[in-house]
Design a protein around this motif. Structure first.
Motif, PDB file in Angstrom:
ATOM      1  N   HIS A 134      30.544  42.231  27.365  1.00  0.00           N
ATOM      2  CA  HIS A 134      31.848  42.766  27.916  1.00  0.00           C
ATOM      3  C   HIS A 134      32.095  42.405  29.299  1.00  0.00           C
ATOM      4  O   HIS A 134      33.204  42.011  29.837  1.00  0.00           O
ATOM      5  CB  HIS A 134      32.074  44.206  27.671  1.00  0.00           C
ATOM      6  N   PRO A 135      31.127  42.535  30.322  1.00  0.00           N
ATOM      7  CA  PRO A 135      31.477  42.268  31.621  1.00  0.00           C
ATOM      8  C   PRO A 135      31.536  40.625  31.938  1.00  0.00           C
ATOM      9  O   PRO A 135      32.563  40.386  32.622  1.00  0.00           O
ATOM     10  CB  PRO A 135      29.875  42.245  32.349  1.00  0.00           C
ATOM     11  N   VAL A 136      31.329  39.802  30.849  1.00  0.00           N
ATOM     12  CA  VAL A 136      31.951  38.241  30.992  1.00  0.00           C
ATOM     13  C   VAL A 136      33.266  38.441  30.812  1.00  0.00           C
ATOM     14  O   VAL A 136      34.187  37.695  31.291  1.00  0.00           O
ATOM     15  CB  VAL A 136      30.998  37.328  30.180  1.00  0.00           C
ATOM     16  N   ALA A 137      33.748  39.215  29.700  1.00  0.00           N
ATOM     17  CA  ALA A 137      35.081  39.066  29.410  1.00  0.00           C
ATOM     18  C   ALA A 137      35.966  39.609  30.351  1.00  0.00           C
ATOM     19  O   ALA A 137      36.996  39.280  30.847  1.00  0.00           O
ATOM     20  CB  ALA A 137      35.240  40.029  27.993  1.00  0.00           C
ATOM     21  N   LEU A 138      35.683  40.677  31.020  1.00  0.00           N
ATOM     22  CA  LEU A 138      36.191  41.305  32.250  1.00  0.00           C
ATOM     23  C   LEU A 138      36.269  40.415  33.307  1.00  0.00           C
ATOM     24  O   LEU A 138      37.469  40.287  33.885  1.00  0.00           O
ATOM     25  CB  LEU A 138      35.467  42.591  32.587  1.00  0.00           C
ATOM     26  N   TRP A 139      35.256  39.824  33.691  1.00  0.00           N
ATOM     27  CA  TRP A 139      35.247  38.742  34.779  1.00  0.00           C
ATOM     28  C   TRP A 139      36.354  37.639  34.529  1.00  0.00           C
ATOM     29  O   TRP A 139      36.585  37.257  35.531  1.00  0.00           O
ATOM     30  CB  TRP A 139      33.821  38.424  34.852  1.00  0.00           C
ATOM     31  N   THR A 140      36.359  37.120  33.452  1.00  0.00           N
ATOM     32  CA  THR A 140      37.138  35.957  33.074  1.00  0.00           C
ATOM     33  C   THR A 140      38.752  36.117  33.653  1.00  0.00           C
ATOM     34  O   THR A 140      39.279  35.058  33.962  1.00  0.00           O
ATOM     35  CB  THR A 140      37.200  35.526  31.747  1.00  0.00           C
ATOM     36  N   ASP A 141      39.054  37.234  33.829  1.00  0.00           N
ATOM     37  CA  ASP A 141      40.702  37.673  34.239  1.00  0.00           C
ATOM     38  C   ASP A 141      40.573  38.190  35.570  1.00  0.00           C
ATOM     39  O   ASP A 141      41.459  38.325  36.174  1.00  0.00           O
ATOM     40  CB  ASP A 141      41.129  38.536  33.117  1.00  0.00           C
ATOM     41  N   SER A 142      39.368  38.139  36.490  1.00  0.00           N
ATOM     42  CA  SER A 142      39.324  38.599  37.692  1.00  0.00           C
ATOM     43  C   SER A 142      39.611  37.668  38.841  1.00  0.00           C
ATOM     44  O   SER A 142      39.589  36.339  38.370  1.00  0.00           O
ATOM     45  CB  SER A 142      37.878  39.339  37.901  1.00  0.00           C
ATOM     46  N   VAL A 143      39.947  38.208  39.788  1.00  0.00           N
ATOM     47  CA  VAL A 143      40.010  37.273  41.068  1.00  0.00           C
ATOM     48  C   VAL A 143      38.672  36.673  41.416  1.00  0.00           C
ATOM     49  O   VAL A 143      38.769  35.489  41.777  1.00  0.00           O
ATOM     50  CB  VAL A 143      40.335  38.202  42.160  1.00  0.00           C
ATOM     51  N   HIS A 144      37.464  37.049  41.123  1.00  0.00           N
ATOM     52  CA  HIS A 144      36.057  36.586  41.366  1.00  0.00           C
ATOM     53  C   HIS A 144      36.276  35.210  40.843  1.00  0.00           C
ATOM     54  O   HIS A 144      35.936  34.264  40.991  1.00  0.00           O
ATOM     55  CB  HIS A 144      35.102  37.512  41.037  1.00  0.00           C
ATOM     56  N   ALA A 145      36.647  35.388  39.181  1.00  0.00           N
ATOM     57  CA  ALA A 145      36.789  34.101  38.437  1.00  0.00           C
ATOM     58  C   ALA A 145      37.609  32.931  38.942  1.00  0.00           C
ATOM     59  O   ALA A 145      37.230  31.813  38.990  1.00  0.00           O
ATOM     60  CB  ALA A 145      37.005  34.423  36.935  1.00  0.00           C
ATOM     61  N   LYS A 146      38.895  33.479  39.682  1.00  0.00           N
ATOM     62  CA  LYS A 146      39.720  32.587  40.170  1.00  0.00           C
ATOM     63  C   LYS A 146      39.323  31.641  41.416  1.00  0.00           C
ATOM     64  O   LYS A 146      39.574  30.722  41.622  1.00  0.00           O
ATOM     65  CB  LYS A 146      41.164  33.437  40.236  1.00  0.00           C
TER      66      LYS A 146
END
Length: 278
Positions: free
Chosen positions: A52-64
């Motif tokens: 789940h952390p990966v799914a959350l990270w995908t839409d995060s500013v950190h991912a961008k």
């Protein structure tokens, strides 16, 4: 029991202002995200606690901005084996509470410096990740600031005051952006620069707000407000010029159409007169 006293009351505000920090810098991904072993492995696990952390990270500013798992947890995202999570590869997992601020400070140094001068830091809570979900972090997340959340430890009033200041400036900045974008046919470089200057000033206010020093926040807010007021006045003047130009254009079109109709009618009348003369 509800804590009282000036320091605790001021400390209440951090729950609000932690949400307004913009990244000072971003740690670039060590490898492309599609080849990152942390993401590909954890993203495919059946255990939701790990995937789940990966799914959350995908839409995060950190991912961008390209900050991947190893930016906060260490390890080697190029290694496709379990050795990627070894201490020899720098893996340290979830940072202890006392080290959270220092981990965040790798990219958000000025914000962390402000936070370390706050009452919240002095008592050891909340830390950055108590207000900012580390995996679903947003650039701004005012929705997390509520009376219900903040009032678990103290009154909401101080946090509400700082939230009002910062959200008000943010809304004004957004409004000027929309007005600049709506203007056509004029060189806008100077307006874009003014907007950038105001935005930078607001970022500084957001960082300072983590210190919970209301006087500093208000001083920064006044400086930002002054820049926004000047920009708004300049935009208004240009909008008036644009409207005048538009009105003159409409008048010119109306005159042209009127002249065209008169010319047409005149020519038609001449034809009739010539026919009668025959």
């Amino acid at each position: 029991m509800m804590r009282t006293g000036r320091s605790n009351s001021i400390a209440a505000a951090l729950m609000t202002v932690l949400i307004f920090s913009l990244p000072m810098a971003s740690r670039a991904a060590t490898v492309p995200q599609e080849n990152n072993s942390c993401i590909t492995c954890h993203g495919g696990l059946d255990d939701e606690r790990l995937s789940h952390p990966v799914a959350l990270w995908t839409d995060s500013v950190h991912a961008k901005v390209g900050n991947t798992c190893d930016g906060c947890h260490g390890g080697d995202p190029k290694d496709l084996t379990l050795e990627a999570m070894s201490k020899s590869k720098g893996f340290h997992g979830v940072p202890p509470q006392a080290q959270v601020t220092d981990v965040c400070a790798k990219c958000h140094s000025q914000t962390a410096e402000s936070y370390k001068s706050s009452a919240h830091f002095q008592v050891g809570q909340p830390t950055c990740i108590d207000c900012h979900n580390p995996h679903a972090i947003e650039r701004t997340a005012a929705g997390i600031v509520t009376a219900e959340r903040c009032s678990l430890c103290h009154e909401f009033t101080p946090a509400e005051k700082l939230k009002t200041i910062l959200t008000g400036l943010s809304e004004r900045l957004q409004e000027t952006r929309q007005r600049i974008a709506a203007i056509r046919g004029f060189p806008m470089q100077s307006f874009e620069q003014q907007h950038t200057d105001a935005s930078t000033e607001l970022q500084n206010v957001r960082r300072v707000s983590h210190s919970l020093d209301l006087e500093k926040v208000q001083e920064g807010a006044r400086n930002t407000s002054k820049k926004l007021r000047t920009l708004t006045e300049d935009i208004a003047r240009l909008e008036n010029v644009s409207q005048d130009r538009r009105r003159l254009g409409l008048i010119a079109i109306a005159l042209f159409l009127t002249l065209t109709v008169i010319t047409y009618l005149y020519n038609e009348q001449n034809k009739k007169d010539e026919g009668t003369g025959d």
